[in-house]
Scaffold this motif. Structure first.
Motif, PDB file in Angstrom:
ATOM      1  N   LEU A 170      26.024 -90.278   3.861  1.00 54.11           N
ATOM      2  CA  LEU A 170      26.857 -90.609   4.809  1.00 54.11           C
ATOM      3  C   LEU A 170      27.043 -89.733   6.109  1.00 54.11           C
ATOM      4  CD1 LEU A 170      29.365 -92.232   5.323  1.00 54.11           C
ATOM      5  CD2 LEU A 170      30.784 -90.370   3.889  1.00 54.11           C
ATOM      6  N   HIS A 171      26.824 -88.329   6.015  1.00 55.43           N
ATOM      7  CA  HIS A 171      27.004 -87.338   7.325  1.00 55.43           C
ATOM      8  C   HIS A 171      26.001 -87.778   8.177  1.00 55.43           C
ATOM      9  CE1 HIS A 171      24.138 -85.241   4.457  1.00 55.43           C
ATOM     10  NE2 HIS A 171      23.522 -84.697   5.794  1.00 55.43           N
ATOM     11  N   MET A 172      24.958 -88.376   7.769  1.00 56.83           N
ATOM     12  CA  MET A 172      23.823 -88.891   8.689  1.00 56.83           C
ATOM     13  C   MET A 172      24.007 -90.028   9.622  1.00 56.83           C
ATOM     14  SD  MET A 172      20.448 -86.766   7.419  1.00 56.83           S
ATOM     15  CE  MET A 172      19.530 -87.176   8.587  1.00 56.83           C
ATOM     16  N   THR A 173      24.938 -90.744   8.880  1.00 54.46           N
ATOM     17  CA  THR A 173      25.323 -92.196   9.507  1.00 54.46           C
ATOM     18  C   THR A 173      26.299 -92.191  10.774  1.00 54.46           C
ATOM     19  OG1 THR A 173      26.832 -92.888   7.760  1.00 54.46           O
ATOM     20  CG2 THR A 173      24.360 -93.180   7.573  1.00 54.46           C
ATOM     21  N   ALA A 174      26.922 -91.217  11.290  1.00 54.24           N
ATOM     22  CA  ALA A 174      27.884 -91.192  12.325  1.00 54.24           C
ATOM     23  C   ALA A 174      27.227 -91.702  13.566  1.00 54.24           C
ATOM     24  CB  ALA A 174      28.191 -89.699  12.629  1.00 54.24           C
ATOM     25  N   PRO A 175      28.203 -92.484  14.255  1.00 58.15           N
ATOM     26  CA  PRO A 175      27.675 -93.136  15.710  1.00 58.15           C
ATOM     27  C   PRO A 175      27.013 -92.011  16.728  1.00 58.15           C
ATOM     28  CG  PRO A 175      30.064 -93.685  15.162  1.00 58.15           C
ATOM     29  CD  PRO A 175      29.706 -92.608  14.209  1.00 58.15           C
ATOM     30  N   THR A 176      26.071 -92.292  17.077  1.00 58.92           N
ATOM     31  CA  THR A 176      25.062 -91.572  18.134  1.00 58.92           C
ATOM     32  C   THR A 176      25.257 -92.113  19.346  1.00 58.92           C
ATOM     33  OG1 THR A 176      23.129 -92.476  17.440  1.00 58.92           O
ATOM     34  CG2 THR A 176      23.843 -90.546  16.276  1.00 58.92           C
ATOM     35  N   ALA A 177      24.876 -91.307  20.596  1.00 62.89           N
ATOM     36  CA  ALA A 177      24.625 -91.632  21.945  1.00 62.89           C
ATOM     37  C   ALA A 177      23.625 -90.701  22.420  1.00 62.89           C
ATOM     38  CB  ALA A 177      26.026 -91.724  22.495  1.00 62.89           C
ATOM     39  N   ASP A 178      22.922 -91.422  23.256  1.00 63.25           N
ATOM     40  CA  ASP A 178      21.879 -90.676  23.915  1.00 63.25           C
ATOM     41  C   ASP A 178      22.403 -89.669  25.016  1.00 63.25           C
ATOM     42  OD1 ASP A 178      19.806 -91.774  22.771  1.00 63.25           O
ATOM     43  OD2 ASP A 178      19.660 -93.526  24.061  1.00 63.25           O
ATOM     44  N   PRO A 179      21.891 -88.408  25.041  1.00 67.18           N
ATOM     45  CA  PRO A 179      22.586 -87.695  26.189  1.00 67.18           C
ATOM     46  C   PRO A 179      21.997 -87.963  27.691  1.00 67.18           C
ATOM     47  CG  PRO A 179      20.877 -86.474  25.106  1.00 67.18           C
ATOM     48  CD  PRO A 179      20.975 -87.836  24.531  1.00 67.18           C
ATOM     49  N   THR A 180      22.964 -87.651  28.535  1.00 65.56           N
ATOM     50  CA  THR A 180      22.530 -88.020  29.907  1.00 65.56           C
ATOM     51  C   THR A 180      22.223 -86.644  30.884  1.00 65.56           C
ATOM     52  OG1 THR A 180      24.899 -88.135  30.470  1.00 65.56           O
ATOM     53  CG2 THR A 180      24.086 -90.244  29.861  1.00 65.56           C
ATOM     54  N   GLU A 181      22.900 -85.473  30.321  1.00 65.16           N
ATOM     55  CA  GLU A 181      22.857 -84.429  31.148  1.00 65.16           C
ATOM     56  C   GLU A 181      21.556 -83.485  30.739  1.00 65.16           C
ATOM     57  OE1 GLU A 181      27.119 -85.104  31.078  1.00 65.16           O
ATOM     58  OE2 GLU A 181      25.656 -84.865  29.451  1.00 65.16           O
ATOM     59  N   THR A 182      20.729 -82.882  31.316  1.00 64.44           N
ATOM     60  CA  THR A 182      19.751 -82.125  31.198  1.00 64.44           C
ATOM     61  C   THR A 182      20.070 -80.738  31.006  1.00 64.44           C
ATOM     62  OG1 THR A 182      19.469 -81.290  33.477  1.00 64.44           O
ATOM     63  CG2 THR A 182      18.249 -83.469  33.024  1.00 64.44           C
ATOM     64  N   LEU A 183      19.187 -79.860  30.235  1.00 65.24           N
ATOM     65  CA  LEU A 183      19.725 -78.471  30.138  1.00 65.24           C
ATOM     66  C   LEU A 183      20.091 -77.760  31.236  1.00 65.24           C
ATOM     67  CD1 LEU A 183      20.090 -76.584  27.930  1.00 65.24           C
ATOM     68  CD2 LEU A 183      17.613 -75.927  27.946  1.00 65.24           C
ATOM     69  N   GLY A 184      19.515 -78.098  32.516  1.00 65.02           N
ATOM     70  CA  GLY A 184      19.913 -77.655  33.861  1.00 65.02           C
ATOM     71  C   GLY A 184      21.239 -77.970  34.218  1.00 65.02           C
ATOM     72  N   ASP A 185      21.500 -79.337  33.812  1.00 60.68           N
ATOM     73  CA  ASP A 185      22.868 -79.628  34.324  1.00 60.68           C
ATOM     74  C   ASP A 185      23.834 -79.011  33.462  1.00 60.68           C
ATOM     75  OD1 ASP A 185      21.727 -81.572  35.972  1.00 60.68           O
ATOM     76  OD2 ASP A 185      21.907 -83.048  34.090  1.00 60.68           O
ATOM     77  N   ILE A 186      23.686 -78.576  32.180  1.00 61.26           N
ATOM     78  CA  ILE A 186      24.444 -77.876  31.200  1.00 61.26           C
ATOM     79  C   ILE A 186      24.639 -76.442  31.723  1.00 61.26           C
ATOM     80  CG2 ILE A 186      25.081 -77.390  28.879  1.00 61.26           C
ATOM     81  CD1 ILE A 186      23.371 -79.953  28.208  1.00 61.26           C
ATOM     82  N   ARG A 187      23.526 -75.934  32.121  1.00 56.99           N
ATOM     83  CA  ARG A 187      23.697 -74.591  32.372  1.00 56.99           C
ATOM     84  C   ARG A 187      24.451 -74.350  33.577  1.00 56.99           C
ATOM     85  NH1 ARG A 187      19.879 -71.134  29.838  1.00 56.99           N
ATOM     86  NH2 ARG A 187      18.093 -72.251  28.823  1.00 56.99           N
ATOM     87  N   ALA A 188      24.289 -75.388  34.518  1.00 56.39           N
ATOM     88  CA  ALA A 188      24.956 -75.203  36.027  1.00 56.39           C
ATOM     89  C   ALA A 188      26.539 -75.184  35.752  1.00 56.39           C
ATOM     90  CB  ALA A 188      24.548 -76.213  36.938  1.00 56.39           C
ATOM     91  N   ALA A 189      26.979 -76.447  34.963  1.00 56.09           N
ATOM     92  CA  ALA A 189      28.163 -76.816  34.379  1.00 56.09           C
ATOM     93  C   ALA A 189      28.837 -75.343  33.807  1.00 56.09           C
ATOM     94  CB  ALA A 189      28.429 -77.974  33.575  1.00 56.09           C
ATOM     95  N   ALA A 190      27.990 -74.851  32.821  1.00 57.14           N
ATOM     96  CA  ALA A 190      28.622 -73.728  32.024  1.00 57.14           C
ATOM     97  C   ALA A 190      28.905 -72.428  33.039  1.00 57.14           C
ATOM     98  CB  ALA A 190      27.679 -73.321  30.981  1.00 57.14           C
ATOM     99  N   ALA A 191      27.892 -72.216  33.973  1.00 56.33           N
ATOM    100  CA  ALA A 191      28.093 -71.060  34.914  1.00 56.33           C
ATOM    101  C   ALA A 191      29.413 -71.267  35.740  1.00 56.33           C
ATOM    102  CB  ALA A 191      26.929 -71.273  35.896  1.00 56.33           C
ATOM    103  N   ARG A 192      29.927 -72.500  36.092  1.00 55.62           N
ATOM    104  CA  ARG A 192      30.941 -72.598  36.730  1.00 55.62           C
ATOM    105  C   ARG A 192      32.234 -72.835  35.587  1.00 55.62           C
ATOM    106  NH1 ARG A 192      28.235 -77.202  38.948  1.00 55.62           N
ATOM    107  NH2 ARG A 192      29.531 -78.446  37.639  1.00 55.62           N
ATOM    108  N   GLU A 193      32.313 -73.121  34.713  1.00 55.99           N
ATOM    109  CA  GLU A 193      33.496 -73.448  33.923  1.00 55.99           C
ATOM    110  C   GLU A 193      33.529 -72.132  32.786  1.00 55.99           C
ATOM    111  OE1 GLU A 193      35.604 -75.159  34.559  1.00 55.99           O
ATOM    112  OE2 GLU A 193      34.545 -76.377  36.255  1.00 55.99           O
TER     113      GLU A 193
END
Length: 226
Positions: A170-193
């Motif tokens: 069951l725990h592997m049947t949760a709804p999923t979505a493809d990510p849109t942000e790259t790791l670079g995007d995430i690093r940049a956002a985290a650096a700000r916030e």
């Protein structure tokens, strides 16, 4: 193509959760600061909640999927220290702050920058945010790590789930979505916030982020609904 078909067959017969794989690591990060009051955003069927409950006094799980939330609520029905709320991050208690907040394969379902800002605002002074997330692959390093994960995935499946499975748990049947942000995007956002957040690329198409709020967090924004 033959190799890919073979790997797909092995993965279907011996499924294992990439998210649960990082559960013990997350729990150690939480217990490392002595967190007593923990929020797990997108708790699914409650696997991480169960690990956190062994180490924390109270755990609140948020889960927007009705079936998953119901399964988690039934699982912890006899534990008054665990609260499962059928809601997403916007449905949290806006006036409450937590010693630790965890998200596993959840952040890419939410708007990145405002969510990071609001997560910071939900932390108690000295609290810790622990994220294991998904990102959009780009570039050679991502490709190389992804290829390594492709070949390690069936090996891990055979080790973790040696018996042939009839279907996904069951725990592997949760709804999923493809990510849109790259790791670079995430690093940049985290650096700000989240100044000072530690981000690492991980195997099995994941990254980790750990952020410690200052003991007197003047940067924390008032909690808001996303």
């Amino acid at each position: 193509m033959v190799l890919r078909a073979f790997l797909d067959r092995v993965n279907r017969r011996h499924p294992w959760s990439h998210n649960d794989h990082y559960g013990p690591w997350i729990a150690r990060r939480v217990v490392g600061i002595g967190a007593r009051d923990v929020l797990d955003v997108g708790c699914g069927a409650g696997n991480l909640v169960a690990l956190l409950r062994r180490r924390a006094v109270t755990v609140t799980g948020l889960e927007p999927d009705r079936e998953m939330a119901r399964a988690a609520a039934e699982r912890f029905a006899d534990d008054p220290a665990v609260t499962i709320v059928e809601a997403g991050f916007a449905g949290r208690d806006l006036g409450r702050r937590f010693d630790a907040i965890t998200l596993v394969a959840v952040l890419h379902h939410l708007p990145l920058v405002p969510t990071l800002r609001e997560l910071r605002g939900c932390l108690a002074p000295g609290g810790r945010l622990v994220v294991v997330g998904c990102f959009r692959e780009t570039g050679r390093v991502d490709l190389l790590v992804s290829l390594l994960s492709v070949f390690l995935n069936p090996v891990m499946g055979l080790v973790k789930h040696p018996a042939r499975a009839a279907g996904l748990p069951l725990h592997m049947t949760a709804p999923t979505a493809d990510p849109t942000e790259t790791l670079g995007d995430i690093r940049a956002a985290a650096a700000r916030e989240l100044p000072g957040a530690r981000i690492r690329r991980r195997l099995f198409w994941r990254y980790s982020l750990v952020y410690d709020a200052p003991a007197g967090d003047s940067l924390a924004a008032p909690p808001r609904a996303t």
